[in-house]
Design an enzyme around this catalytic site. Structure first.
Site, PDB file in Angstrom:
ATOM      1  N   GLU A  74       1.326  -1.255   0.293  1.00 40.68           N
ATOM      2  CA  GLU A  74       0.242   0.136  -0.507  1.00 40.68           C
ATOM      3  C   GLU A  74       1.305   0.992   0.014  1.00 40.68           C
ATOM      4  OE1 GLU A  74      -3.252   0.484  -0.256  1.00 40.68           O
ATOM      5  OE2 GLU A  74      -3.055   2.381  -0.728  1.00 40.68           O
ATOM      6  N   SER A  75       1.087   1.904  -1.058  1.00 39.98           N
ATOM      7  CA  SER A  75       1.812   2.612  -1.767  1.00 39.98           C
ATOM      8  C   SER A  75       1.312   3.930  -0.108  1.00 39.98           C
ATOM      9  CB  SER A  75       1.768   3.254  -2.630  1.00 39.98           C
ATOM     10  OG  SER A  75       0.687   4.070  -2.892  1.00 39.98           O
ATOM     11  N   CYS A 112       3.848  -2.863  -8.427  1.00 40.05           N
ATOM     12  CA  CYS A 112       2.332  -2.599  -7.929  1.00 40.05           C
ATOM     13  C   CYS A 112       2.574  -0.946  -8.209  1.00 40.05           C
ATOM     14  CB  CYS A 112       2.195  -3.490  -7.395  1.00 40.05           C
ATOM     15  SG  CYS A 112      -0.041  -3.420  -7.079  1.00 40.05           S
ATOM     16  N   ARG A 154      -3.908   4.661 -10.152  1.00 40.06           N
ATOM     17  CA  ARG A 154      -4.227   3.949  -8.841  1.00 40.06           C
ATOM     18  C   ARG A 154      -5.129   3.052  -8.970  1.00 40.06           C
ATOM     19  NH1 ARG A 154      -3.622   5.727  -3.872  1.00 40.06           N
ATOM     20  NH2 ARG A 154      -3.755   4.310  -2.452  1.00 40.06           N
ATOM     21  N   ILE A 212      -3.376  -7.463  -8.060  1.00 42.25           N
ATOM     22  CA  ILE A 212      -4.481  -7.284  -6.870  1.00 42.25           C
ATOM     23  C   ILE A 212      -4.280  -5.712  -6.366  1.00 42.25           C
ATOM     24  CG2 ILE A 212      -4.578  -7.909  -4.148  1.00 42.25           C
ATOM     25  CD1 ILE A 212      -1.899  -9.434  -4.786  1.00 42.25           C
ATOM     26  N   ARG A 213      -5.379  -5.059  -6.407  1.00 41.39           N
ATOM     27  CA  ARG A 213      -5.528  -3.861  -6.320  1.00 41.39           C
ATOM     28  C   ARG A 213      -4.919  -2.861  -6.991  1.00 41.39           C
ATOM     29  NH1 ARG A 213      -7.532  -0.294  -2.410  1.00 41.39           N
ATOM     30  NH2 ARG A 213      -5.424  -0.413  -0.767  1.00 41.39           N
ATOM     31  N   HIS A 265       2.221  -8.557 -10.758  1.00 39.93           N
ATOM     32  CA  HIS A 265       3.234  -9.501  -8.969  1.00 39.93           C
ATOM     33  C   HIS A 265       3.733 -10.853  -9.542  1.00 39.93           C
ATOM     34  CE1 HIS A 265       1.577  -6.226  -6.047  1.00 39.93           C
ATOM     35  NE2 HIS A 265       0.484  -6.556  -6.763  1.00 39.93           N
ATOM     36  N   GLU A 274       5.914 -12.454  -8.501  1.00 40.55           N
ATOM     37  CA  GLU A 274       6.872 -13.400  -7.129  1.00 40.55           C
ATOM     38  C   GLU A 274       5.984 -13.562  -6.686  1.00 40.55           C
ATOM     39  OE1 GLU A 274       5.913  -9.749  -7.626  1.00 40.55           O
ATOM     40  OE2 GLU A 274       4.375  -8.808  -5.578  1.00 40.55           O
TER      41      GLU A 274
END
Ligand SMILES: NC(=O)CC[C@H](N)C(=O)O
Length: 235
Positions: A55-56, A88, A118, A157-158, A203, A205
């Site tokens: 979450e940035s 992300c 975003r 994811i979001r 993602h 990862e």
């Protein structure tokens, strides 16, 4: 890079850190470390950095404790030109133009000449997976770009979406056709590279497939060689 050892740091403020660490541990000649502070980054002296997803806004709040951190990351990326990969939330930090930025929110490193939006695909519940085609650019080779195509599982994811590139220095690695809630289709960009920067809004990862991490390690090696050549020219 002494003894061909490649030091990769994963910025560890919050979010998907360990997943990147575990992926990189599977790659030969790589030493990977979670880095939480300016001091730790300086001591480790990475050849490449990963800015993970998460979450940035939260990352920016956590980073307030260490006022030197973002200016130092900017210096690493823009003056020393080490290789950096944002996934992300990390891709938001690298982008020059951010839509739906929280007030006082995301601390930006910037430099990547794209417009990113975003939470473009909606809330957590709208997270999805799709098979992407990646066009991996190898344009540091003499004789121009060669492109290596590969299919890759995209986990979103979001996620943000890259709506526009703002310079022809930006190479699109992947885009896909997205159906909007009103049924119309559009093409959104999901992975790009520019100079020493790589960004994915999905993602890698979170898959069992470490080919993108291997690509980043190769990208670090090429970037490092290029920086050394530049230094020799200046000398
Ligand atoms: N998985 C992610 O990194 C989500 C990013 C998050 N929506 C943000 O804007 O910071």
């Amino acid at each position: 890079m002494t003894n061909d050892t490649i030091r990769v740091g994963v910025l560890s403020l919050q979010g998907g850190v360990i997943e990147h660490v575990n992926m990189l541990k599977k790659i030969a000649n790589v030493i990977v470390k979670e880095l939480k502070s300016t001091e730790q980054i300086k001591v480790f002296d990475p050849h490449g950095m990963i800015l993970p997803g998460g979450e940035s806004t939260a990352m920016a709040i956590i980073a307030e404790k260490d006022q030197e951190l973002f200016p130092y990351l900017q210096q690493l990326v823009h003056s020393q030109k080490i290789a950096v990969w944002g996934t992300c939330a990390g891709s938001i930090m690298l982008s020059n133009q951010v839509d739906h930025q929280k007030k006082g929110g995301q601390s930006l490193i910037g430099g990547l000449e794209v417009q990113i939006s975003r939470n473009y695909f909606g809330r957590q519940i709208n997270s999805f997976e799709t098979t992407l085609t990646l066009n991996l650019h190898d344009d540091q080779e003499e004789g121009g770009a060669s492109i290596n195509k590969m299919e890759f599982e995209g986990i979103f994811i979001r996620a943000p979406a890259i709506l526009k590139t703002l310079s022809d220095k930006v190479h699109i690695i992947s885009d896909f056709n997205h159906t909007k809630p009103d049924g119309t289709e559009e093409t959104v960009i999901v992975a790009v590279q520019q100079d020493n920067m790589l960004a994915t809004v999905f993602h890698p990862e979170l898959t069992n497939d470490n080919r993108f991490h291997q690509y980043f390690v190769d990208f670090i090696i090429k970037n490092n060689q290029q920086q050394q050549q530049q230094l020799n020219i200046i000398k």
